[in-house]
Design a protein around this motif. Structure first.
Motif, short mmCIF file in Angstrom:
data_model
loop_
_atom_site.label_atom_id
_atom_site.label_comp_id
_atom_site.label_asym_id
_atom_site.label_seq_id
_atom_site.Cartn_x
_atom_site.Cartn_y
_atom_site.Cartn_z
N ARG A 1 15.26 -6.88 42.24
CA ARG A 1 13.97 -7.17 42.87
C ARG A 1 12.91 -7.47 41.81
NH1 ARG A 1 9.66 -3.87 44.74
NH2 ARG A 1 8.62 -4.75 46.58
N SER A 2 12.88 -6.70 40.76
CA SER A 2 11.93 -6.93 39.68
C SER A 2 12.23 -8.24 38.94
CB SER A 2 11.95 -5.76 38.69
OG SER A 2 11.54 -4.56 39.32
N GLN A 3 13.50 -8.56 38.80
CA GLN A 3 13.90 -9.80 38.12
C GLN A 3 13.36 -11.03 38.86
OE1 GLN A 3 17.27 -10.23 35.70
NE2 GLN A 3 15.91 -8.75 34.76
N GLU B 1 10.96 -1.17 35.73
CA GLU B 1 12.22 -1.32 36.47
C GLU B 1 12.75 -2.75 36.33
OE1 GLU B 1 10.98 -0.34 40.40
OE2 GLU B 1 10.97 1.83 40.04
N GLU C 1 15.19 -4.13 35.00
CA GLU C 1 16.62 -4.42 35.11
C GLU C 1 17.05 -4.56 36.57
OE1 GLU C 1 16.07 -0.09 35.49
OE2 GLU C 1 15.33 -1.62 34.10
N LYS C 2 16.22 -4.14 37.52
CA LYS C 2 16.56 -4.25 38.93
C LYS C 2 16.38 -5.68 39.43
CE LYS C 2 15.45 0.56 40.08
NZ LYS C 2 14.63 1.45 40.95
#
Length: 584
Positions: free
Chosen positions: A39-41, A34, A36-37
Protein backbone atom coordinates in the motif's frame (compact mmCIF):
# COMPACT_ATOMS: atom_id res chain seq x y z
CA UNK A 1 26.53 27.43 -17.67
CA UNK A 2 26.28 29.30 -14.38
CA UNK A 3 22.88 30.71 -15.35
CA UNK A 4 21.69 27.18 -16.08
CA UNK A 5 22.92 26.07 -12.66
CA UNK A 6 20.93 28.86 -10.93
CA UNK A 7 17.77 28.09 -12.92
CA UNK A 8 18.03 24.39 -12.09
CA UNK A 9 18.62 25.27 -8.44
CA UNK A 10 15.27 27.06 -8.45
CA UNK A 11 13.57 23.88 -9.71
CA UNK A 12 15.27 21.77 -7.09
CA UNK A 13 14.18 24.28 -4.46
CA UNK A 14 10.55 23.70 -5.44
CA UNK A 15 10.92 19.94 -5.03
CA UNK A 16 12.73 20.35 -1.70
CA UNK A 17 9.97 22.61 -0.35
CA UNK A 18 7.30 20.06 -1.32
CA UNK A 19 9.37 17.28 0.27
CA UNK A 20 9.71 19.28 3.50
CA UNK A 21 5.96 19.86 3.63
CA UNK A 22 5.25 16.18 3.04
CA UNK A 23 7.67 15.10 5.78
CA UNK A 24 5.66 17.15 8.28
CA UNK A 25 2.41 15.39 7.37
CA UNK A 26 1.71 12.51 9.80
CA UNK A 27 0.27 10.26 7.09
CA UNK A 28 3.39 10.63 4.94
CA UNK A 29 5.69 10.00 7.91
CA UNK A 30 3.74 6.86 8.77
CA UNK A 31 3.96 5.77 5.13
CA UNK A 32 7.74 6.26 5.15
CA UNK A 33 7.94 4.03 8.19
CA UNK A 34 6.04 1.29 6.33
CA UNK A 35 7.58 1.76 2.88
CA UNK A 36 8.09 -1.96 2.34
CA UNK A 37 4.31 -2.56 2.37
CA UNK A 38 2.48 -2.72 -0.97
CA UNK A 39 0.00 0.00 0.00
CA UNK A 40 2.81 2.41 0.84
CA UNK A 41 4.67 1.46 -2.35
CA UNK A 42 1.71 2.50 -4.49
CA UNK A 43 1.34 5.77 -2.61
CA UNK A 44 5.04 6.52 -3.06
CA UNK A 45 4.72 5.69 -6.76
CA UNK A 46 1.92 8.23 -7.17
CA UNK A 47 3.78 10.95 -5.25
CA UNK A 48 7.09 10.55 -7.12
CA UNK A 49 5.34 10.21 -10.47
CA UNK A 50 3.78 13.62 -9.87
CA UNK A 51 7.22 14.95 -8.91
CA UNK A 52 8.67 13.54 -12.17
CA UNK A 53 5.92 15.06 -14.35
CA UNK A 54 6.34 18.45 -12.64
CA UNK A 55 10.12 18.19 -13.20
CA UNK A 56 9.58 17.59 -16.94
CA UNK A 57 7.16 20.42 -17.48
CA UNK A 58 9.20 22.94 -15.49
CA UNK A 59 12.40 22.24 -17.42
CA UNK A 60 14.66 24.77 -19.16
CA UNK A 61 14.72 24.81 -22.96
CA UNK A 62 18.18 24.44 -24.52
CA UNK A 63 18.95 24.94 -28.22
CA UNK A 64 22.35 25.21 -29.92
CA UNK A 65 24.13 25.48 -26.56
CA UNK A 66 21.98 28.38 -25.37
CA UNK A 67 19.19 28.83 -22.84
CA UNK A 68 16.08 29.73 -24.83
CA UNK A 69 13.42 29.95 -22.12
CA UNK A 70 12.56 28.71 -18.62
CA UNK A 71 8.79 28.83 -19.04
CA UNK A 72 6.53 25.80 -18.53
CA UNK A 73 6.63 23.71 -21.73
CA UNK A 74 4.12 21.29 -23.16
CA UNK A 75 6.02 20.67 -26.40
CA UNK A 76 9.50 21.30 -27.82
CA UNK A 77 10.55 21.69 -31.43
CA UNK A 78 12.67 18.96 -33.02
CA UNK A 79 16.02 20.74 -32.52
CA UNK A 80 15.49 21.74 -28.87
CA UNK A 81 16.46 19.90 -25.70
CA UNK A 82 15.58 20.37 -22.04
CA UNK A 83 17.49 20.53 -18.76
CA UNK A 84 15.36 19.48 -15.77
CA UNK A 85 15.33 17.67 -12.41
CA UNK A 86 13.64 14.50 -13.69
CA UNK A 87 16.64 12.30 -12.83
CA UNK A 88 16.53 13.57 -9.25
CA UNK A 89 12.91 12.43 -8.76
CA UNK A 90 13.54 9.02 -10.37
CA UNK A 91 16.66 8.46 -8.25
CA UNK A 92 14.89 9.46 -5.02
CA UNK A 93 11.93 7.18 -5.81
CA UNK A 94 14.35 4.26 -6.08
CA UNK A 95 16.36 5.11 -2.96
CA UNK A 96 13.18 5.44 -0.89
CA UNK A 97 10.74 2.97 -2.47
CA UNK A 98 12.97 0.38 -4.09
CA UNK A 99 12.84 -1.03 -7.65
CA UNK A 100 9.04 -1.44 -7.84
CA UNK A 101 8.44 2.27 -7.25
CA UNK A 102 11.45 3.43 -9.25
CA UNK A 103 10.67 1.50 -12.45
CA UNK A 104 7.07 2.71 -12.61
CA UNK A 105 8.15 6.29 -11.86
CA UNK A 106 10.96 5.99 -14.44
CA UNK A 107 8.57 4.78 -17.14
CA UNK A 108 6.01 7.52 -16.38
CA UNK A 109 8.76 10.14 -16.30
CA UNK A 110 10.26 8.89 -19.58
CA UNK A 111 6.86 8.82 -21.33
CA UNK A 112 6.00 12.33 -20.16
CA UNK A 113 9.37 13.54 -21.42
CA UNK A 114 8.75 11.73 -24.73
CA UNK A 115 5.40 13.50 -24.99
CA UNK A 116 7.08 16.89 -24.62
CA UNK A 117 9.29 16.00 -27.57
CA UNK A 118 12.52 17.62 -28.71
CA UNK A 119 15.70 16.18 -30.11
CA UNK A 120 16.06 12.41 -29.53
CA UNK A 121 13.27 12.38 -26.91
CA UNK A 122 13.19 8.55 -26.85
CA UNK A 123 16.67 8.64 -25.26
CA UNK A 124 15.17 9.90 -22.01
CA UNK A 125 12.82 6.92 -21.72
CA UNK A 126 15.78 4.55 -21.99
CA UNK A 127 17.90 6.50 -19.49
CA UNK A 128 14.95 6.77 -17.07
CA UNK A 129 14.58 2.98 -16.88
CA UNK A 130 18.35 2.45 -16.39
CA UNK A 131 18.50 5.09 -13.64
CA UNK A 132 15.41 3.58 -11.98
CA UNK A 133 17.03 0.12 -11.89
CA UNK A 134 20.30 1.37 -10.37
CA UNK A 135 18.60 3.51 -7.71
CA UNK A 136 15.93 0.89 -6.99
CA UNK A 137 18.44 -1.90 -6.39
CA UNK A 138 20.43 0.18 -3.92
CA UNK A 139 17.23 1.38 -2.26
CA UNK A 140 16.08 -2.23 -1.88
CA UNK A 141 19.31 -3.09 -0.05
CA UNK A 142 18.76 -0.29 2.46
CA UNK A 143 15.08 -1.21 2.87
CA UNK A 144 16.09 -4.72 3.90
CA UNK A 145 18.22 -3.16 6.65
CA UNK A 146 15.37 -0.78 7.61
CA UNK A 147 17.62 2.23 6.92
CA UNK A 148 18.04 5.02 4.39
CA UNK A 149 21.13 5.90 2.33
CA UNK A 150 23.35 8.53 3.93
CA UNK A 151 23.65 12.01 2.45
CA UNK A 152 27.09 11.18 1.03
CA UNK A 153 25.84 8.02 -0.65
CA UNK A 154 22.84 9.95 -1.98
CA UNK A 155 25.11 12.62 -3.45
CA UNK A 156 27.27 9.99 -5.17
CA UNK A 157 24.27 8.09 -6.59
CA UNK A 158 22.70 11.39 -7.72
CA UNK A 159 25.87 12.34 -9.62
CA UNK A 160 26.15 8.81 -11.05
CA UNK A 161 22.55 8.86 -12.28
CA UNK A 162 23.04 12.16 -14.07
CA UNK A 163 26.30 10.90 -15.59
CA UNK A 164 24.37 7.90 -16.97
CA UNK A 165 21.86 10.37 -18.42
CA UNK A 166 24.68 12.21 -20.22
CA UNK A 167 26.10 8.94 -21.59
CA UNK A 168 22.70 7.93 -22.95
CA UNK A 169 22.26 11.33 -24.64
CA UNK A 170 25.57 10.85 -26.45
CA UNK A 171 25.23 7.13 -27.26
CA UNK A 172 21.65 7.16 -28.59
CA UNK A 173 21.82 10.55 -30.41
CA UNK A 174 21.26 10.79 -34.18
CA UNK A 175 23.70 13.67 -34.40
CA UNK A 176 26.80 12.94 -32.29
CA UNK A 177 28.21 16.45 -32.75
CA UNK A 178 25.04 18.16 -31.52
CA UNK A 179 24.77 15.65 -28.68
CA UNK A 180 28.35 16.27 -27.56
CA UNK A 181 27.76 20.00 -27.63
CA UNK A 182 24.64 19.59 -25.48
CA UNK A 183 26.44 17.34 -23.00
CA UNK A 184 29.29 19.82 -22.65
CA UNK A 185 26.84 22.61 -21.90
CA UNK A 186 24.49 20.88 -19.42
CA UNK A 187 26.50 18.01 -17.86
CA UNK A 188 28.31 19.87 -15.06
CA UNK A 189 25.33 21.96 -13.81
CA UNK A 190 22.96 18.98 -13.96
CA UNK A 191 25.38 16.57 -12.27
CA UNK A 192 25.98 19.10 -9.48
CA UNK A 193 22.30 19.91 -9.07
CA UNK A 194 21.26 16.26 -9.05
CA UNK A 195 23.96 15.37 -6.51
CA UNK A 196 23.16 18.32 -4.22
CA UNK A 197 19.38 17.86 -4.58
CA UNK A 198 19.53 14.16 -3.72
CA UNK A 199 21.66 14.86 -0.65
CA UNK A 200 19.32 17.63 0.56
CA UNK A 201 16.23 15.50 -0.07
CA UNK A 202 17.73 12.66 1.98
CA UNK A 203 18.83 15.07 4.71
CA UNK A 204 15.21 16.24 5.13
CA UNK A 205 14.02 12.65 5.45
CA UNK A 206 16.82 11.61 7.81
CA UNK A 207 16.54 14.68 10.04
CA UNK A 208 12.75 14.38 10.27
CA UNK A 209 12.92 10.69 11.19
CA UNK A 210 15.70 11.38 13.69
CA UNK A 211 13.60 14.09 15.29
CA UNK A 212 10.68 11.65 15.46
CA UNK A 213 12.91 9.07 17.16
CA UNK A 214 14.16 11.65 19.64
CA UNK A 215 10.61 12.75 20.41
CA UNK A 216 9.54 9.16 20.93
CA UNK A 217 12.61 8.53 23.10
CA UNK A 218 11.74 11.53 25.27
CA UNK A 219 8.11 10.40 25.52
CA UNK A 220 9.21 6.86 26.34
CA UNK A 221 11.58 8.17 29.00
CA UNK A 222 8.79 10.30 30.49
CA UNK A 223 6.39 7.37 30.52
CA UNK A 224 8.95 5.01 32.07
CA UNK A 225 9.88 7.61 34.68
CA UNK A 226 6.24 8.15 35.54
CA UNK A 227 5.59 4.42 35.64
CA UNK A 228 8.63 3.81 37.84
CA UNK A 229 7.69 6.56 40.30
CA UNK A 230 4.00 5.70 40.50
CA UNK A 231 4.28 1.90 40.71
CA UNK A 232 4.86 1.77 44.50
CA UNK A 233 1.64 3.73 45.08
CA UNK A 234 -0.73 1.96 42.70
CA UNK A 235 0.42 -1.42 43.99
CA UNK A 236 -1.62 -0.65 47.11
CA UNK A 237 -4.79 -0.12 45.05
CA UNK A 238 -6.87 2.81 43.81
CA UNK A 239 -7.57 4.90 46.89
CA UNK A 240 -7.07 8.42 48.22
CA UNK A 241 -3.76 7.55 49.85
CA UNK A 242 -2.23 6.23 46.62
CA UNK A 243 -3.91 8.67 44.21
CA UNK A 244 -2.58 11.96 45.60
CA UNK A 245 1.19 11.25 45.28
CA UNK A 246 0.58 9.81 41.79
CA UNK A 247 -1.24 12.98 40.71
CA UNK A 248 1.52 15.18 42.15
CA UNK A 249 4.16 13.21 40.22
CA UNK A 250 2.21 13.56 36.95
CA UNK A 251 1.65 17.30 37.49
CA UNK A 252 5.37 17.78 38.05
CA UNK A 253 6.51 15.84 34.98
CA UNK A 254 3.83 16.78 32.44
CA UNK A 255 2.72 20.07 30.91
CA UNK A 256 -0.78 20.08 32.37
CA UNK A 257 -2.62 22.55 34.59
CA UNK A 258 -4.23 20.00 36.90
CA UNK A 259 -4.46 16.27 37.44
CA UNK A 260 -7.33 14.38 39.02
CA UNK A 261 -7.94 10.71 39.78
CA UNK A 262 -11.33 9.27 40.66
CA UNK A 263 -12.88 5.94 41.42
CA UNK A 264 -16.32 5.17 40.00
CA UNK A 265 -18.14 7.54 42.34
CA UNK A 266 -15.78 9.96 44.13
CA UNK A 267 -12.85 12.29 43.51
CA UNK A 268 -9.84 10.65 45.11
CA UNK A 269 -7.52 13.58 44.47
CA UNK A 270 -7.24 16.79 42.47
CA UNK A 271 -4.00 18.77 42.36
CA UNK A 272 -3.31 21.96 40.44
CA UNK A 273 -5.72 24.57 39.08
CA UNK A 274 -9.29 24.31 40.33
CA UNK A 275 -8.36 22.42 43.50
CA UNK A 276 -10.44 24.85 45.58
CA UNK A 277 -13.68 23.25 44.41
CA UNK A 278 -12.53 19.95 42.85
CA UNK A 279 -11.92 18.43 46.28
CA UNK A 280 -11.06 14.88 47.30
CA UNK A 281 -13.76 12.80 49.03
CA UNK A 282 -16.45 14.69 47.13
CA UNK A 283 -18.76 13.07 44.61
CA UNK A 284 -17.71 13.42 40.96
CA UNK A 285 -19.05 16.76 39.75
CA UNK A 286 -18.12 16.92 36.04
CA UNK A 287 -20.42 15.48 33.40
CA UNK A 288 -17.37 14.51 31.35
CA UNK A 289 -16.07 12.10 34.01
CA UNK A 290 -19.49 10.54 34.45
CA UNK A 291 -19.69 9.94 30.71
CA UNK A 292 -16.25 8.27 30.63
CA UNK A 293 -17.23 5.98 33.52
CA UNK A 294 -20.49 5.13 31.73
CA UNK A 295 -18.96 4.41 28.31
CA UNK A 296 -15.40 3.37 29.12
CA UNK A 297 -14.13 5.59 26.28
CA UNK A 298 -11.56 8.42 26.28
CA UNK A 299 -13.23 11.83 26.13
CA UNK A 300 -11.96 15.31 25.37
CA UNK A 301 -13.37 18.68 26.30
CA UNK A 302 -12.44 21.97 24.66
CA UNK A 303 -14.58 24.37 26.67
CA UNK A 304 -15.87 24.96 30.20
CA UNK A 305 -19.31 23.80 29.11
CA UNK A 306 -17.92 20.52 27.79
CA UNK A 307 -16.13 19.81 31.06
CA UNK A 308 -19.41 20.27 32.91
CA UNK A 309 -18.13 21.90 36.10
CA UNK A 310 -20.87 23.88 37.84
CA UNK A 311 -18.49 26.39 39.44
CA UNK A 312 -18.62 29.67 37.42
CA UNK A 313 -15.08 30.61 38.53
CA UNK A 314 -13.47 27.33 37.44
CA UNK A 315 -10.25 28.16 35.50
CA UNK A 316 -10.27 24.86 33.59
CA UNK A 317 -11.15 25.21 29.91
CA UNK A 318 -10.02 21.89 28.41
CA UNK A 319 -9.59 18.32 29.59
CA UNK A 320 -8.64 14.78 28.63
CA UNK A 321 -10.34 12.02 30.65
CA UNK A 322 -9.21 8.41 30.30
CA UNK A 323 -10.79 5.37 32.00
CA UNK A 324 -8.74 3.23 34.38
CA UNK A 325 -9.53 -0.46 33.95
CA UNK A 326 -8.98 -3.49 36.15
CA UNK A 327 -9.98 -6.96 34.98
CA UNK A 328 -11.88 -5.46 32.03
CA UNK A 329 -14.01 -3.34 34.34
CA UNK A 330 -13.89 0.42 34.89
CA UNK A 331 -12.22 1.23 38.21
CA UNK A 332 -12.06 5.01 37.85
CA UNK A 333 -10.66 7.80 35.69
CA UNK A 334 -7.42 9.68 35.10
CA UNK A 335 -8.04 13.33 34.19
CA UNK A 336 -5.71 15.94 32.70
CA UNK A 337 -6.99 19.51 32.87
CA UNK A 338 -5.76 22.61 30.99
CA UNK A 339 -6.36 26.31 31.43
CA UNK A 340 -5.60 26.88 27.73
CA UNK A 341 -7.32 24.81 25.06
CA UNK A 342 -4.28 24.95 22.75
CA UNK A 343 -2.25 22.99 25.33
CA UNK A 344 -3.98 19.76 24.24
CA UNK A 345 -1.65 18.26 21.63
CA UNK A 346 -1.51 14.94 19.84
CA UNK A 347 1.52 13.86 21.87
CA UNK A 348 -0.27 14.80 25.11
CA UNK A 349 -3.26 12.64 24.15
CA UNK A 350 -1.00 9.73 23.23
CA UNK A 351 0.92 10.08 26.47
CA UNK A 352 -2.31 10.26 28.47
CA UNK A 353 -3.65 7.11 26.81
CA UNK A 354 -0.35 5.28 27.42
CA UNK A 355 -0.26 6.31 31.08
CA UNK A 356 -3.83 5.15 31.62
CA UNK A 357 -2.93 1.73 30.19
CA UNK A 358 0.17 1.52 32.40
CA UNK A 359 -1.73 2.61 35.51
CA UNK A 360 -4.48 0.08 34.78
CA UNK A 361 -1.83 -2.65 34.52
CA UNK A 362 -0.25 -1.46 37.77
CA UNK A 363 -3.60 -1.66 39.53
CA UNK A 364 -4.18 -5.17 38.22
CA UNK A 365 -0.67 -6.24 39.27
CA UNK A 366 -1.27 -4.73 42.71
CA UNK A 367 -4.50 -6.69 43.07
CA UNK A 368 -2.82 -9.89 41.91
CA UNK A 369 0.09 -9.35 44.30
CA UNK A 370 -2.28 -8.66 47.18
CA UNK A 371 -4.28 -11.82 46.46
CA UNK A 372 -1.07 -13.82 46.20
CA UNK A 373 0.13 -12.44 49.53
CA UNK A 374 -3.19 -13.23 51.20
CA UNK A 375 -3.09 -16.79 49.89
CA UNK A 376 0.52 -17.21 50.95
CA UNK A 377 -0.16 -15.80 54.42
CA UNK A 378 -3.19 -18.05 54.77
CA UNK A 379 -1.08 -21.07 53.88
CA UNK A 380 1.66 -20.03 56.29
CA UNK A 381 -0.85 -19.47 59.11
CA UNK A 382 -2.33 -22.88 58.39
CA UNK A 383 1.09 -24.55 58.56
CA UNK A 384 2.01 -22.65 61.71
CA UNK A 385 -1.22 -23.56 63.47
CA UNK A 386 -0.59 -27.29 63.13
CA UNK A 387 0.00 -28.82 66.59
CA UNK A 388 0.74 -32.47 67.10
CA UNK A 389 -2.13 -33.77 69.27
CA UNK A 390 -0.01 -36.71 70.41
CA UNK A 391 2.49 -34.31 71.97
CA UNK A 392 -0.34 -32.58 73.85
CA UNK A 393 -1.81 -35.83 75.19
CA UNK A 394 1.63 -37.23 76.10
CA UNK A 395 2.48 -34.01 77.99
CA UNK A 396 -0.83 -34.12 79.90
CA UNK A 397 -0.29 -37.76 80.78
CA UNK A 398 3.26 -37.03 82.00
CA UNK A 399 2.08 -34.14 84.17
CA UNK A 400 -0.80 -36.24 85.49
CA UNK A 401 1.64 -38.98 86.53
CA UNK A 402 3.95 -36.45 88.25
CA UNK A 403 1.18 -34.82 90.28
CA UNK A 404 1.28 -37.58 92.91
CA UNK A 405 5.04 -38.10 92.78
CA UNK A 406 6.46 -34.57 92.45
CA UNK A 407 3.76 -31.91 92.51
CA UNK A 408 6.25 -29.02 92.23
CA UNK A 409 7.78 -30.47 89.09
CA UNK A 410 4.30 -31.12 87.72
CA UNK A 411 3.42 -27.47 88.38
CA UNK A 412 6.53 -26.29 86.50
CA UNK A 413 5.78 -28.62 83.59
CA UNK A 414 2.23 -27.32 83.46
CA UNK A 415 3.62 -23.77 83.22
CA UNK A 416 5.96 -24.88 80.44
CA UNK A 417 3.03 -26.48 78.61
CA UNK A 418 1.06 -23.26 78.97
CA UNK A 419 3.99 -21.25 77.66
CA UNK A 420 4.44 -23.67 74.78
CA UNK A 421 0.84 -23.38 73.58
CA UNK A 422 0.73 -19.65 74.15
CA UNK A 423 3.80 -19.29 71.91
CA UNK A 424 2.21 -21.65 69.42
CA UNK A 425 -0.89 -19.48 69.18
CA UNK A 426 1.19 -16.30 68.89
CA UNK A 427 3.25 -17.90 66.16
CA UNK A 428 0.08 -18.68 64.23
CA UNK A 429 -0.73 -14.95 64.22
CA UNK A 430 2.77 -13.68 63.30
CA UNK A 431 5.07 -14.47 60.43
CA UNK A 432 8.20 -13.70 62.45
CA UNK A 433 9.36 -13.78 66.05
CA UNK A 434 12.74 -13.04 67.66
CA UNK A 435 15.35 -15.76 67.82
CA UNK A 436 15.32 -15.41 71.61
CA UNK A 437 11.58 -16.19 71.80
CA UNK A 438 12.07 -19.15 69.48
CA UNK A 439 14.73 -20.54 71.82
CA UNK A 440 12.36 -20.08 74.79
CA UNK A 441 9.77 -22.07 72.86
CA UNK A 442 12.35 -24.80 72.29
CA UNK A 443 13.21 -24.86 76.01
CA UNK A 444 9.53 -25.22 76.92
CA UNK A 445 9.17 -28.09 74.49
CA UNK A 446 12.36 -29.84 75.69
CA UNK A 447 11.38 -29.58 79.36
CA UNK A 448 8.22 -31.54 78.59
CA UNK A 449 10.07 -34.13 76.50
CA UNK A 450 12.83 -34.57 79.10
CA UNK A 451 10.19 -35.13 81.76
CA UNK A 452 8.89 -38.04 79.71
CA UNK A 453 12.36 -39.42 78.93
CA UNK A 454 14.79 -38.36 81.70
CA UNK A 455 18.46 -38.30 80.69
CA UNK A 456 17.57 -39.59 77.18
CA UNK A 457 19.29 -36.70 75.32
CA UNK A 458 21.44 -33.63 75.90
CA UNK A 459 21.15 -30.35 74.03
CA UNK A 460 23.94 -27.81 73.50
CA UNK A 461 23.46 -24.23 72.26
CA UNK A 462 25.98 -22.22 70.26
CA UNK A 463 24.09 -18.99 69.61
CA UNK A 464 25.67 -15.64 68.79
CA UNK A 465 24.34 -13.15 71.36
CA UNK A 466 24.13 -10.46 68.66
CA UNK A 467 21.56 -12.57 66.82
CA UNK A 468 19.01 -12.98 69.60
CA UNK A 469 16.90 -9.97 68.57
CA UNK A 470 16.81 -10.97 64.93
CA UNK A 471 13.38 -11.90 63.56
CA UNK A 472 12.86 -15.37 62.11
CA UNK A 473 9.80 -17.43 61.15
CA UNK A 474 8.45 -19.20 64.25
CA UNK A 475 8.93 -22.93 65.00
CA UNK A 476 12.04 -23.34 62.79
CA UNK A 477 14.36 -24.59 65.55
CA UNK A 478 11.60 -26.36 67.48
CA UNK A 479 10.60 -28.45 64.47
CA UNK A 480 14.24 -29.34 63.70
CA UNK A 481 14.90 -30.32 67.35
CA UNK A 482 11.65 -32.29 67.52
CA UNK A 483 12.60 -34.07 64.30
CA UNK A 484 16.00 -35.03 65.74
CA UNK A 485 14.44 -36.39 68.95
CA UNK A 486 11.88 -38.47 67.07
CA UNK A 487 13.94 -39.81 64.18
CA UNK A 488 17.68 -39.57 64.87
CA UNK A 489 18.36 -42.04 67.64
CA UNK A 490 16.05 -45.01 66.92
CA UNK A 491 15.46 -46.31 70.45
CA UNK A 492 19.00 -45.45 71.61
CA UNK A 493 18.66 -44.52 75.30
CA UNK A 494 21.92 -42.69 76.05
CA UNK A 495 24.71 -40.56 74.54
CA UNK A 496 22.18 -38.74 72.38
CA UNK A 497 23.38 -35.21 71.71
CA UNK A 498 21.64 -32.37 69.85
CA UNK A 499 23.41 -29.13 68.96
CA UNK A 500 21.69 -25.85 68.05
CA UNK A 501 23.83 -23.31 66.21
CA UNK A 502 22.87 -19.77 65.13
CA UNK A 503 25.26 -17.13 63.79
CA UNK A 504 25.77 -14.67 60.93
CA UNK A 505 27.28 -16.07 57.74
CA UNK A 506 27.61 -14.24 54.39
CA UNK A 507 25.01 -11.57 55.17
CA UNK A 508 22.53 -14.18 56.35
CA UNK A 509 21.58 -15.83 59.61
CA UNK A 510 22.62 -19.47 59.52
CA UNK A 511 20.55 -21.80 61.70
CA UNK A 512 21.69 -25.41 62.07
CA UNK A 513 20.49 -28.31 64.22
CA UNK A 514 22.85 -31.33 64.45
CA UNK A 515 22.57 -34.71 66.09
CA UNK A 516 24.88 -37.69 66.57
CA UNK A 517 22.23 -40.18 65.52
CA UNK A 518 22.21 -42.95 62.94
CA UNK A 519 21.72 -40.71 59.91
CA UNK A 520 19.18 -40.74 57.11
CA UNK A 521 18.96 -43.55 54.57
CA UNK A 522 20.78 -42.59 51.37
CA UNK A 523 17.77 -43.29 49.15
CA UNK A 524 15.50 -41.12 51.30
CA UNK A 525 17.89 -38.21 51.77
CA UNK A 526 17.10 -36.39 48.44
CA UNK A 527 13.37 -36.58 49.24
CA UNK A 528 13.48 -35.19 52.78
CA UNK A 529 12.00 -31.70 52.90
CA UNK A 530 10.58 -32.03 49.38
CA UNK A 531 7.73 -34.43 50.13
CA UNK A 532 6.33 -36.67 52.85
CA UNK A 533 8.59 -39.69 53.43
CA UNK A 534 7.28 -42.63 55.40
CA UNK A 535 9.48 -44.06 58.16
CA UNK A 536 9.13 -46.10 61.35
CA UNK A 537 8.51 -42.97 63.41
CA UNK A 538 6.55 -40.67 61.09
CA UNK A 539 5.89 -39.25 57.61
CA UNK A 540 8.41 -36.38 57.40
CA UNK A 541 5.62 -33.91 56.61
CA UNK A 542 6.84 -31.46 59.28
CA UNK A 543 10.11 -30.89 57.41
CA UNK A 544 8.23 -30.61 54.10
CA UNK A 545 5.91 -27.96 55.56
CA UNK A 546 8.78 -26.06 57.14
CA UNK A 547 10.73 -26.05 53.89
CA UNK A 548 7.69 -24.79 51.97
CA UNK A 549 7.20 -22.03 54.52
CA UNK A 550 10.81 -20.85 54.31
CA UNK A 551 10.79 -20.83 50.49
CA UNK A 552 7.42 -19.06 50.47
CA UNK A 553 8.73 -16.23 52.65
CA UNK A 554 12.33 -15.80 51.50
CA UNK A 555 12.71 -17.74 48.26
CA UNK A 556 14.89 -20.72 47.39
CA UNK A 557 17.93 -19.22 49.17
CA UNK A 558 16.33 -20.13 52.54
CA UNK A 559 15.47 -23.76 51.76
CA UNK A 560 16.59 -26.51 54.11
CA UNK A 561 19.89 -28.31 53.50
CA UNK A 562 20.54 -31.84 54.78
CA UNK A 563 23.95 -33.35 55.46
CA UNK A 564 23.76 -36.88 56.82
CA UNK A 565 25.93 -39.96 57.34
CA UNK A 566 26.20 -42.76 59.85
CA UNK A 567 27.77 -40.35 62.35
CA UNK A 568 24.75 -38.05 62.48
CA UNK A 569 22.70 -35.45 60.61
CA UNK A 570 22.84 -31.66 60.25
CA UNK A 571 19.86 -29.69 58.98
CA UNK A 572 20.58 -26.03 58.18
CA UNK A 573 19.11 -23.01 56.44
CA UNK A 574 20.15 -19.43 55.67
CA UNK A 575 17.70 -16.61 56.38
CA UNK A 576 18.63 -13.61 54.15
CA UNK A 577 19.97 -10.89 56.37
CA UNK A 578 18.49 -7.97 54.39
CA UNK A 579 15.00 -9.38 54.97
CA UNK A 580 15.69 -9.63 58.65
CA UNK A 581 17.10 -6.13 58.78
CA UNK A 582 14.00 -4.64 57.17
CA UNK A 583 11.62 -6.48 59.47
CA UNK A 584 13.66 -5.98 62.62
Amino acid sequence: MFNLFILLLERVGLIIIIAYILMNVNHFKKMMGEREKLRSQWQLTIIFSLFAIISNFTGIEIENGKIISSNIYYHLNDNASMANTRVLTIGMSGLIGGPFVAIIVGIISGLSRLFIGGANAYTYLISSVIIALISGVYGYRTMRRYTYPTMLVGAVIGALNEAIQMICIFVFADDATAAWSLVQFISLPMILINSIGTAIFLSIILSTLKQEEQTRAIQTHDVLELANKTLPYFRSGLNEKSARPVAEIILKLMKVSAVAITNKTDILTHVGAGSDHHVAKKEIITHLSKEVIRTGQLKEAHSKESIGCNNPNCPLTAAIVIPLMTNNEIAGTLKFYFTEERDITTSTKQLARGLADIFSSQLELGQAEMQSKLLRDAEIKSLQAQVNPHFFFNAINTISALVRIDSEKARKLLLHLSQFFRSNLQGARNNTITLERELQQVEAYLSLEQARFPDRFTIHYNVDQNCKNVLIPPFIIQILVENAIKHAFKHRRKDNIIKVDAHYEQQALKIAVSDNGNGIDAEKLPLIGQMSVMSETGTGSALENLNRRLVGIYGSIAQLHFNSNDQGTTVSCHIPYHHLKEED
